[in-house]
Design a protein around this motif. Structure first.
Motif, mmCIF file in Angstrom:
data_model
loop_
_atom_site.group_PDB
_atom_site.id
_atom_site.type_symbol
_atom_site.label_atom_id
_atom_site.label_comp_id
_atom_site.label_asym_id
_atom_site.label_seq_id
_atom_site.Cartn_x
_atom_site.Cartn_y
_atom_site.Cartn_z
ATOM 1 N N VAL A 151 0.845 -1.200 0.000
ATOM 2 C CA VAL A 151 0.000 0.000 0.000
ATOM 3 C C VAL A 151 0.878 1.247 0.000
ATOM 4 O O VAL A 151 0.644 2.208 -0.755
ATOM 5 C CB VAL A 151 -0.958 -0.006 1.209
ATOM 6 N N ALA A 152 1.910 1.234 0.836
ATOM 7 C CA ALA A 152 2.825 2.381 0.922
ATOM 8 C C ALA A 152 3.563 2.597 -0.394
ATOM 9 O O ALA A 152 3.753 3.747 -0.821
ATOM 10 C CB ALA A 152 3.823 2.164 2.059
ATOM 11 N N GLU A 153 3.975 1.522 -1.060
ATOM 12 C CA GLU A 153 4.628 1.645 -2.365
ATOM 13 C C GLU A 153 3.717 2.360 -3.355
ATOM 14 O O GLU A 153 4.153 3.243 -4.107
ATOM 15 C CB GLU A 153 4.970 0.262 -2.926
ATOM 16 N N GLY A 154 2.443 1.958 -3.360
ATOM 17 C CA GLY A 154 1.491 2.587 -4.273
ATOM 18 C C GLY A 154 1.315 4.064 -3.980
ATOM 19 O O GLY A 154 1.274 4.894 -4.894
ATOM 20 N N ALA A 155 1.211 4.410 -2.697
ATOM 21 C CA ALA A 155 1.041 5.820 -2.325
ATOM 22 C C ALA A 155 2.273 6.631 -2.706
ATOM 23 O O ALA A 155 2.153 7.760 -3.205
ATOM 24 C CB ALA A 155 0.755 5.927 -0.831
ATOM 25 N N ARG A 156 3.454 6.064 -2.492
ATOM 26 C CA ARG A 156 4.685 6.779 -2.858
ATOM 27 C C ARG A 156 4.781 6.976 -4.372
ATOM 28 O O ARG A 156 5.322 7.985 -4.831
ATOM 29 C CB ARG A 156 5.906 6.021 -2.342
ATOM 30 N N SER A 157 4.259 6.033 -5.141
ATOM 31 C CA SER A 157 4.316 6.160 -6.603
ATOM 32 C C SER A 157 3.492 7.337 -7.101
ATOM 33 O O SER A 157 3.694 7.811 -8.222
ATOM 34 C CB SER A 157 3.843 4.862 -7.273
ATOM 35 N N ALA A 158 2.548 7.812 -6.264
ATOM 36 C CA ALA A 158 1.754 8.992 -6.599
ATOM 37 C C ALA A 158 2.394 10.271 -6.075
ATOM 38 O O ALA A 158 1.795 11.344 -6.148
ATOM 39 C CB ALA A 158 0.339 8.854 -6.035
ATOM 40 N N GLY A 159 3.589 10.165 -5.517
ATOM 41 C CA GLY A 159 4.317 11.340 -5.048
ATOM 42 C C GLY A 159 4.088 11.703 -3.598
ATOM 43 O O GLY A 159 4.623 12.705 -3.123
ATOM 44 N N ALA A 160 3.305 10.892 -2.881
ATOM 45 C CA ALA A 160 3.012 11.203 -1.486
ATOM 46 C C ALA A 160 4.205 10.896 -0.587
ATOM 47 O O ALA A 160 5.018 10.021 -0.881
ATOM 48 C CB ALA A 160 1.798 10.412 -1.017
ATOM 49 N N THR A 161 4.269 11.616 0.518
ATOM 50 C CA THR A 161 5.176 11.265 1.607
ATOM 51 C C THR A 161 4.440 10.257 2.471
ATOM 52 O O THR A 161 3.315 10.517 2.915
ATOM 53 C CB THR A 161 5.533 12.510 2.438
ATOM 54 N N VAL A 162 5.048 9.104 2.717
ATOM 55 C CA VAL A 162 4.334 8.004 3.377
ATOM 56 C C VAL A 162 5.090 7.524 4.608
ATOM 57 O O VAL A 162 6.294 7.281 4.558
ATOM 58 C CB VAL A 162 4.133 6.816 2.412
ATOM 59 N N ASP A 163 4.348 7.376 5.701
ATOM 60 C CA ASP A 163 4.855 6.726 6.905
ATOM 61 C C ASP A 163 4.067 5.442 7.128
ATOM 62 O O ASP A 163 2.849 5.397 6.894
ATOM 63 C CB ASP A 163 4.686 7.622 8.137
ATOM 64 N N ILE A 164 4.761 4.408 7.576
ATOM 65 C CA ILE A 164 4.115 3.155 7.956
ATOM 66 C C ILE A 164 4.273 3.005 9.462
ATOM 67 O O ILE A 164 5.387 3.031 9.978
ATOM 68 C CB ILE A 164 4.755 1.949 7.244
ATOM 69 N N LYS A 165 3.149 2.871 10.161
ATOM 70 C CA LYS A 165 3.179 2.686 11.612
ATOM 71 C C LYS A 165 2.189 1.591 12.001
ATOM 72 O O LYS A 165 1.231 1.323 11.273
ATOM 73 C CB LYS A 165 2.843 3.994 12.344
ATOM 74 N N ARG A 166 2.453 0.974 13.133
ATOM 75 C CA ARG A 166 1.566 -0.093 13.606
ATOM 76 C C ARG A 166 0.967 0.296 14.947
ATOM 77 O O ARG A 166 1.487 1.172 15.649
ATOM 78 C CB ARG A 166 2.320 -1.415 13.713
ATOM 79 N N VAL A 167 -0.129 -0.338 15.279
ATOM 80 C CA VAL A 167 -0.771 -0.068 16.565
ATOM 81 C C VAL A 167 -0.139 -0.980 17.620
ATOM 82 O O VAL A 167 0.448 -2.011 17.292
ATOM 83 C CB VAL A 167 -2.300 -0.266 16.503
ATOM 84 N N PRO A 168 -0.232 -0.614 18.884
ATOM 85 C CA PRO A 168 0.395 -1.421 19.934
ATOM 86 C C PRO A 168 -0.210 -2.814 20.036
ATOM 87 O O PRO A 168 -1.413 -3.010 19.800
ATOM 88 C CB PRO A 168 0.108 -0.623 21.213
ATOM 89 N N GLU A 169 0.624 -3.773 20.371
ATOM 90 C CA GLU A 169 0.143 -5.121 20.672
ATOM 91 C C GLU A 169 -0.432 -5.119 22.079
ATOM 92 O O GLU A 169 0.229 -4.680 23.023
ATOM 93 C CB GLU A 169 1.299 -6.127 20.571
ATOM 94 N N THR A 170 -1.656 -5.584 22.217
ATOM 95 C CA THR A 170 -2.303 -5.583 23.533
ATOM 96 C C THR A 170 -2.321 -6.961 24.176
ATOM 97 O O THR A 170 -2.628 -7.078 25.356
ATOM 98 C CB THR A 170 -3.748 -5.058 23.422
ATOM 99 N N ALA A 171 -1.994 -7.992 23.402
ATOM 100 C CA ALA A 171 -1.917 -9.334 23.993
ATOM 101 C C ALA A 171 -0.709 -9.404 24.925
ATOM 102 O O ALA A 171 0.347 -8.837 24.629
ATOM 103 C CB ALA A 171 -1.797 -10.380 22.895
#
Length: 200
Positions: free
Chosen positions: A22-42
């Motif tokens: 998904v991030a690769e696709g967004a970057r191909s459109a010229g966007a600045t992209v960050d990938i982050k995850r939500v905390p593990e609660t288990a």
């Protein structure tokens, strides 16, 4: 150009892989992209015993960071036809953002995985999209401009509501080339939409 956040939760790495596409696709459109995850609660011992993939490279997000982006693309696996508690818990913390309208008018989208073809992919996407609409966001799915979701030549994920992958009952199947291309297509389309709305 727009600033895009790919926000995900991944127990076993399938959604992590989709998030990168998904991030690769967004970057191909010229966007600045960050990938982050939500905390593990288990609990850590439970996560280790279940063989969760705990060595993911993406930093952990905090809820206030969502306001910093023009577009937010949410990826999550399916738990009984809806998003898992880890993602739900994170989004449930957005009350302050909602109260002040901090996400109004931003662009959003969703992607997911299930163990089987009929494991609730579209219901899970809707469970995410419902949150995005409550936040006042403009939702972009995976339209049929991505023809790969129409194929009958192979088992594949893909839905007009968002990119998807099928992981297998034991998590043995990794996202296919077609599924990853769908994720890139959606990421690019969301970034292009945000670029038009937030051109500076």
């Amino acid at each position: 150009m727009s600033k895009v956040l790919v926000l995900y939760y991944s127990s076993y790495g399938h959604i992590e892989t989709m998030a990168n596409a998904v991030a690769e696709g967004a970057r191909s459109a010229g966007a600045t992209v960050d990938i982050k995850r939500v905390p593990e609660t288990a609990p850590a011992e439970v996560a280790k015993a279940a063989h969760f993939k705990l060595d993911q490279a993406a930093p952990v997000a905090n809820i206030e960071q969502l306001a910093d982006y023009d577009a937010i693309i949410v990826g999550t696996p399916t738990r009984f036809g809806r998003m898992p508690s880890q993602m739900a818990s994170f989004l449930d913390q957005a009350g302050g953002l909602w109260m002040r309208g901090a996400l109004n008018g931003k662009v959003g989208g969703a992607f997911t995985s299930t163990a089987t073809q009929h494991g609730g992919q579209e219901m899970t996407l809707f469970s995410v999209i419902t949150n995005l609409l409550h936040f006042g966001m403009t939702v972009v799915g995976l339209p049929y401009s991505f023809q790969g979701q129409m194929t009958l030549d192979e088992i594949t994920g893909g839905s007009p509501y968002g990119a998807t992958t099928i992981a297998g009952g034991q998590g043995q199947r990794q996202p296919s080339a077609n599924e990853l291309e769908g994720a890139r297509h959606q990421g690019k389309l969301i970034a292009e939409t945000a670029n038009k709305l937030f051109a500076k």
